[in-house]
Design a protein around this motif. Structure first.
Motif, PDB file in Angstrom:
ATOM      1  N   MET A  25      -5.997  -0.712   9.326  1.00  0.00           N
ATOM      2  CA  MET A  25      -6.539   0.290   8.418  1.00  0.00           C
ATOM      3  C   MET A  25      -6.989  -0.310   7.099  1.00  0.00           C
ATOM      4  N   MET A  26      -6.283  -1.360   6.631  1.00  0.00           N
ATOM      5  CA  MET A  26      -6.591  -1.940   5.328  1.00  0.00           C
ATOM      6  C   MET A  26      -6.218  -3.410   5.309  1.00  0.00           C
ATOM      7  N   GLY A 130     -10.263  -1.549   6.719  1.00  0.00           N
ATOM      8  CA  GLY A 130     -10.563  -2.327   7.928  1.00  0.00           C
ATOM      9  C   GLY A 130     -10.008  -3.738   7.866  1.00  0.00           C
ATOM     10  N   PHE A 131     -10.443  -4.560   8.799  1.00  0.00           N
ATOM     11  CA  PHE A 131      -9.953  -5.930   8.969  1.00  0.00           C
ATOM     12  C   PHE A 131     -10.978  -6.874   8.363  1.00  0.00           C
ATOM     13  N   GLN A 132     -10.810  -7.247   7.079  1.00  0.00           N
ATOM     14  CA  GLN A 132     -11.864  -7.957   6.352  1.00  0.00           C
ATOM     15  C   GLN A 132     -11.297  -9.088   5.491  1.00  0.00           C
ATOM     16  N   THR A 177      -2.056  -6.837   6.000  1.00  0.00           N
ATOM     17  CA  THR A 177      -2.854  -5.739   6.540  1.00  0.00           C
ATOM     18  C   THR A 177      -1.950  -4.529   6.717  1.00  0.00           C
ATOM     19  N   MET A 178      -2.556  -3.358   6.651  1.00  0.00           N
ATOM     20  CA  MET A 178      -1.860  -2.119   6.972  1.00  0.00           C
ATOM     21  C   MET A 178      -2.307  -1.736   8.377  1.00  0.00           C
ATOM     22  N   PHE A 219       2.432   0.167   9.393  1.00  0.00           N
ATOM     23  CA  PHE A 219       3.233  -0.985   8.976  1.00  0.00           C
ATOM     24  C   PHE A 219       2.375  -1.945   8.160  1.00  0.00           C
ATOM     25  N   GLN A 220       2.981  -2.544   7.134  1.00  0.00           N
ATOM     26  CA  GLN A 220       2.331  -3.627   6.392  1.00  0.00           C
ATOM     27  C   GLN A 220       2.898  -4.948   6.889  1.00  0.00           C
ATOM     28  N   ILE A 221       2.022  -5.841   7.299  1.00  0.00           N
ATOM     29  CA  ILE A 221       2.437  -7.150   7.801  1.00  0.00           C
ATOM     30  C   ILE A 221       1.799  -8.216   6.928  1.00  0.00           C
TER      31      ILE A 221
END
Length: 360
Positions: A25-26, A130-132, A177-178, A219-221
């Protein structure tokens, strides 16, 4: 820019349809930096903290990336305003409770934020939907370089960037990332994933970081090691781990569709019904219901155009945003009523789920 203008303005996370990712998501990268020859915030006296704040506010607000944004002493913000900034992932809970002489500068589009006198003198962060990682790294690297031309960073040839917490020494980077991982949660595999990720030197936290729960299967990883590794190496290693988690989540979704499709569709259908008709919804329940709707979007049960609506509601159903919409502080029970009203209004516009279009 004033705080009310920033809250009302379009945000990278609250008003975007840019994120098409089913899982990520982020993306966020944070850099910790300190000024040379100045005591760390935890040791600095009030007068020293205010001197550092004034110097850093001026330097950061003058950056090209931050022009026409918000530059503010956190003591000038209300508790509700600070809570909203936490819910938008723009400041930490620690900054909310920090001593006098703390502040933040936030870009107009709310994709960049620099906290001043939190645990370190400067906490620089860039986030994108997104995945950026590449785009986020290029942006934060430019901000860091521009800022280093104006202030002297505390740096050791042996230890790298000097930080208040020893775990941040070296590059002082936290890349994260979220991730939305509902299938791993539903299938009971998330605990195994967390253990594996921890063994690879990564941290797994809830929606709002350390100490928060994983409401909505979010989840934040992030990386944990910063010393002895380059920024590019850290991001590359993290990206590899994240791609593996994405693959596991998608595989878990396929297995649920193969073996428990009826139960899965029932969960999604019930979530839609409650969001359309519920009158009392606490934030945790709302997050879990929205999570099922987002999963339904990924599976083709709802139109992809609804993804931006759900991602916005993940933030707007948080306590600070609910109170801001009501123009005053209210007790938890009344917030549940207002949250139910907000979600009923939003989901009255969402067409019924079409399970015939679900991914097979």
């Amino acid at each position: 820019m004033k705080i009310n203008e920033l809250i009302a303005a379009p945000s990278e996370l609250t008003d975007t349809a840019a994120s098409k990712s089913a899982v990520v998501m982020m993306t966020r990268i944070r850099l910790a930096r300190n000024l040379a020859s100045h005591p760390f915030p935890g040791w600095a006296k009030e007068t020293q903290r205010r001197e550092i704040l004034g110097r850093c506010l001026q330097a950061v607000a003058g950056l090209t990336q931050m022009k026409r944004g918000l530059a503010v002493d956190t003591s000038d913000l209300t508790e509700q305003e600070k809570q909203i900034l936490v819910e938008r992932h723009l400041i930490s809970r620690e900054l909310c409770h920090s001593k006098g002489g703390s502040g933040v500068v936030i870009s107009k589009d709310q994709s960049c934020a620099v906290m001043i006198n939190e645990e370190d003198h400067l906490r620089i962060q860039v986030l994108r939907a997104g995945f950026q990682f590449k785009k986020v790294w290029n942006t934060i690297n430019a901000i860091d370089s521009d800022l280093e031309e104006q202030v002297d960073y505390a740096f050791s040839p042996k230890l790298g960037y000097l930080t208040a917490c020893p775990t941040n020494l070296g590059t002082a980077i936290r890349a994260s990332t979220m991730m939305h991982l509902p299938a791993l949660v539903i299938s009971g595999q998330m605990e195994k994933v967390v253990r594996a990720v921890n063994q690879l030197g990564m941290a797994v936290r809830g929606l709002f970081g350390e100490g928060s729960d994983a409401s909505g299967s979010i989840f934040q990883i992030s990386n944990q090691t910063t010393l002895g590794e380059s920024e590019e190496g850290i991001i590359k290693h993290l990206t590899g781990v994240l791609n593996t988690i994405i693959e596991q989540e998608l595989n878990a979704r396929e297995k649920l569709l193969e073996n428990e499709a009826t139960k899965l569709y029932d969960k999604i259908g019930r979530a839609y019904g409650i969001l359309q008709n519920g009158y009392l919804l606490n934030s945790g329940e709302a997050m879990n219901l929205l999570s099922l709707i987002r999963l339904g979007i990924d599976l083709g049960v709802f139109a992809d155009s609804q993804r931006a609506v759900v991602d916005r509601l993940f933030i707007e159903c948080q306590p600070g945003h609910i109170q801001h919409g009501n123009k005053k502080s209210v007790e938890a029970g009344q917030r549940d009523v207002l949250r139910g009203e907000l979600l009923r209004t939003e989901f009255a516009k969402v067409p019924s789920p079409d399970f015939s279009n679900a991914a097979k």
